[in-house]
Design an enzyme around this catalytic site. Structure first.
Site, PDB file in Angstrom:
ATOM      1  N   GLY A  17       0.803  -1.382   0.061  1.00 47.57           N
ATOM      2  CA  GLY A  17       0.070   0.061  -0.159  1.00 47.57           C
ATOM      3  C   GLY A  17       0.890   1.195  -0.167  1.00 47.57           C
ATOM      4  N   ALA A  18       0.061   2.476   0.444  1.00 45.19           N
ATOM      5  CA  ALA A  18       0.669   3.587   0.225  1.00 45.19           C
ATOM      6  C   ALA A  18       1.193   4.006  -1.057  1.00 45.19           C
ATOM      7  CB  ALA A  18       1.890   3.917   1.118  1.00 45.19           C
TER       8      ALA A  18
ATOM      9  N   HIS B  92       2.080   4.265  -5.206  1.00 48.00           N
ATOM     10  CA  HIS B  92       2.642   5.633  -5.934  1.00 48.00           C
ATOM     11  C   HIS B  92       2.869   5.051  -7.379  1.00 48.00           C
ATOM     12  CE1 HIS B  92       6.297   3.248  -5.413  1.00 48.00           C
ATOM     13  NE2 HIS B  92       6.315   3.134  -4.290  1.00 48.00           N
TER      14      HIS B  92
ATOM     15  N   HIS C 241       4.068   1.326  -8.243  1.00 48.83           N
ATOM     16  CA  HIS C 241       3.199   0.399  -7.904  1.00 48.83           C
ATOM     17  C   HIS C 241       2.199   0.390  -9.260  1.00 48.83           C
ATOM     18  CE1 HIS C 241       3.804   1.353  -3.509  1.00 48.83           C
ATOM     19  NE2 HIS C 241       4.019   0.049  -3.670  1.00 48.83           N
TER      20      HIS C 241
ATOM     21  N   GLY D 281       8.662  -5.284  -8.648  1.00 49.76           N
ATOM     22  CA  GLY D 281       9.603  -4.363  -8.932  1.00 49.76           C
ATOM     23  C   GLY D 281      10.954  -4.580  -8.657  1.00 49.76           C
TER      24      GLY D 281
ATOM     25  N   ASP E 129      13.317  -3.376  -5.761  1.00 49.81           N
ATOM     26  CA  ASP E 129      13.531  -4.343  -4.535  1.00 49.81           C
ATOM     27  C   ASP E 129      14.514  -5.604  -5.365  1.00 49.81           C
ATOM     28  OD1 ASP E 129      12.267  -3.214  -1.855  1.00 49.81           O
ATOM     29  OD2 ASP E 129      10.716  -3.305  -3.720  1.00 49.81           O
TER      30      ASP E 129
ATOM     31  N   GLN F  46      14.888  -8.858  -3.513  1.00 49.26           N
ATOM     32  CA  GLN F  46      13.588  -9.467  -3.225  1.00 49.26           C
ATOM     33  C   GLN F  46      13.237 -10.168  -4.618  1.00 49.26           C
ATOM     34  OE1 GLN F  46      10.072  -7.817  -1.213  1.00 49.26           O
ATOM     35  NE2 GLN F  46       9.477  -7.278  -3.401  1.00 49.26           N
TER      36      GLN F  46
ATOM     37  N   VAL G 155      10.834   2.831 -11.073  1.00 46.34           N
ATOM     38  CA  VAL G 155      10.110   4.061 -11.396  1.00 46.34           C
ATOM     39  C   VAL G 155      10.795   5.261 -10.677  1.00 46.34           C
ATOM     40  CG1 VAL G 155       8.155   5.247 -11.776  1.00 46.34           C
ATOM     41  CG2 VAL G 155       8.035   2.994 -12.379  1.00 46.34           C
TER      42      VAL G 155
ATOM     43  N   SER H  81       7.390   3.913  -0.811  1.00 46.91           N
ATOM     44  CA  SER H  81       6.161   4.473  -0.032  1.00 46.91           C
ATOM     45  C   SER H  81       6.955   5.169   1.319  1.00 46.91           C
ATOM     46  CB  SER H  81       5.353   3.201   0.639  1.00 46.91           C
ATOM     47  OG  SER H  81       5.053   2.764  -0.547  1.00 46.91           O
TER      48      SER H  81
HETATM   49  P1  AMP Z   1       5.920  -2.595  -1.532  1.00 44.48           P
HETATM   50  O1  AMP Z   1       4.510  -1.935  -1.531  1.00 44.48           O
HETATM   51  O2  AMP Z   1       6.996  -1.379  -1.262  1.00 44.48           O
HETATM   52  O3  AMP Z   1       6.071  -3.717  -0.853  1.00 44.48           O
HETATM   53  O4  AMP Z   1       6.209  -2.697  -3.073  1.00 44.48           O
HETATM   54  C1  AMP Z   1       5.235  -3.406  -3.895  1.00 44.48           C
HETATM   55  C2  AMP Z   1       5.787  -3.567  -5.272  1.00 44.48           C
HETATM   56  O5  AMP Z   1       6.142  -2.502  -5.839  1.00 44.48           O
HETATM   57  C3  AMP Z   1       7.320  -4.561  -4.936  1.00 44.48           C
HETATM   58  O6  AMP Z   1       7.335  -5.639  -6.080  1.00 44.48           O
HETATM   59  C4  AMP Z   1       8.298  -3.571  -5.196  1.00 44.48           C
HETATM   60  O7  AMP Z   1       9.624  -3.879  -5.751  1.00 44.48           O
HETATM   61  C5  AMP Z   1       7.599  -2.432  -6.445  1.00 44.48           C
HETATM   62  N1  AMP Z   1       7.859  -1.118  -6.320  1.00 44.48           N
HETATM   63  C6  AMP Z   1       8.077  -0.236  -5.150  1.00 44.48           C
HETATM   64  N2  AMP Z   1       8.672   0.798  -5.827  1.00 44.48           N
HETATM   65  C7  AMP Z   1       8.812   0.820  -7.126  1.00 44.48           C
HETATM   66  C8  AMP Z   1       9.380   1.464  -7.980  1.00 44.48           C
HETATM   67  N3  AMP Z   1       9.807   2.916  -7.530  1.00 44.48           N
HETATM   68  N4  AMP Z   1       9.527   1.390  -9.191  1.00 44.48           N
HETATM   69  C9  AMP Z   1       8.940   0.084  -9.505  1.00 44.48           C
HETATM   70  N5  AMP Z   1       8.637  -0.937  -8.738  1.00 44.48           N
HETATM   71  C10 AMP Z   1       8.540  -0.593  -7.479  1.00 44.48           C
END
Ligand code: AMP
Length: 285
Positions: free
Chosen positions: A29-30, A32, A35, A146, A149, A152, A175, A185
């Site tokens: 969540g949160a 952007h 996501h 993404g 990470d 990950q 991004v 986030s």
């Molecule tokens: P999170 O909510 O931070 O767990 O991220 C959810 C998914 O979005 C994960 O697979 C992250 O790698 C991806 N993600 C987060 N930030 C970015 C970004 N700036 N660019 C691309 N993917 C992202």
């Protein structure tokens, strides 16, 4: 958009569309634009896109980070609606961890224990646990992660190979904000002064990249990174030149153009990560 807090009605809904391909986008969540890029990819490649929003406690090794993690559910819902996401799955802890987990993951080798694994012990075991649960709940054909990470991404690939999930993984490039900061986030928690200093991460990666492309050794690039971060007022955890498959540090004799640069640093109380391929044409897309 249909939204579900519980597994059973979500499964019932998905079983009504047996011939439709499903893309899963797991998030905390949160939301952007990073996501939303994942959502866009999933929409382009699948009949149904399921986005999960769940702040998974088992992947946090720091109680304050978990407590302060931004939660913006109403705004998230709106963004997902606008992006054309089909299904939102937003379970609570009771739904995801009705019982204390007795089964845990323990990755062997450097992939999950180096870099993020070293600074966030147990983190990837928690990630693997929740991702495996989500895979079993949603049974997608494709899942979107993404490359922000990056470690990950490698760990989830390992999970899929080890447990034979029949799911295609899609890695989506980082991004960034217009000034280069990788969207995250956690950026929501930066003060205006910290927001400026947060740029040090991408600046440091670019500095290392430039040095390596001009003949510096990995050791020299690491030293440059440490000096840069200390003068920029951010607390460097690691700035590594690594092999993009094993994440082992590149040694002095390896061709640095084959490496990936990974950085983690604390800006005030906020921990941020970023990465960059030395030769950006080598980045997955
Ligand atoms: P999170 O909510 O931070 O767990 O991220 C959810 C998914 O979005 C994960 O697979 C992250 O790698 C991806 N993600 C987060 N930030 C970015 C970004 N700036 N660019 C691309 N993917 C992202």
């Amino acid at each position: 958009m249909d939204a579900f807090k519980e597994i059973r009605p979500l499964r019932a809904y998905l079983s009504k569309h047996p011939n439709r391909s499903i893309g899963l986008v797991p998030t905390m969540g949160a939301l952007h634009n990073g996501h939303l890029r994942l959502i866009g990819r999933s929409k382009a490649e699948n009949d149904l896109t399921v986005c999960s929003i769940y702040v998974n406690p088992t992947q946090f090794n720091n109680a304050s980070d978990l407590e302060k993690y931004p939660r913006t559910m109403e705004a998230d819902r709106k963004k997902l609606e606008e992006a054309g996401c089909d299904v939102l799955f937003c379970p609570d802890n009771n739904e995801m961890y009705a019982e204390d987990p007795t089964l845990t993951f323990q990755f062997k080798g450097p992939l999950a224990t180096t870099l993020e694994g070293a600074f966030r012990p147990g983190h990837f075991n928690g990630v693997a646990l929740v991702v495996a649960k989500l895979f079993n709940i949603v049974c997608p054909q494709r899942a979107y992660f993404g490359l922000k990470d990056y470690q990950q991404w490698l760990v989830v690939n390992q999970l899929v190979r080890d447990l034979k999930f029949d799911i295609a993984l899609c890695g989506v490039p980082i991004v960034r904000e217009a000034d280069g900061l990788a969207m995250s986030s956690r950026n929501l928690r930066l003060s205006s002064d910290e927001r400026v200093r947060a740029l040090s991460l991408i600046q440091c990666l670019r500095l290392m990249q430039g040095k390596l492309l001009n003949g510096a050794t990995p050791g020299q690039a690491r030293k440059e990174a440490a000096d840069f971060c200390s003068s920029a007022g951010v607390k460097l955890e690691y700035a590594e030149v690594a092999d993009p498959v094993t994440l082992l540090p590149l040694d002095q004799n390896a061709d640095p153009r084959k490496g990936i640069l990974l950085i983690a640093a604390q800006v005030g109380a906020i921990r941020l990560i970023d990465n960059l391929f030395v030769d950006e044409t080598q980045a997955p897309n």
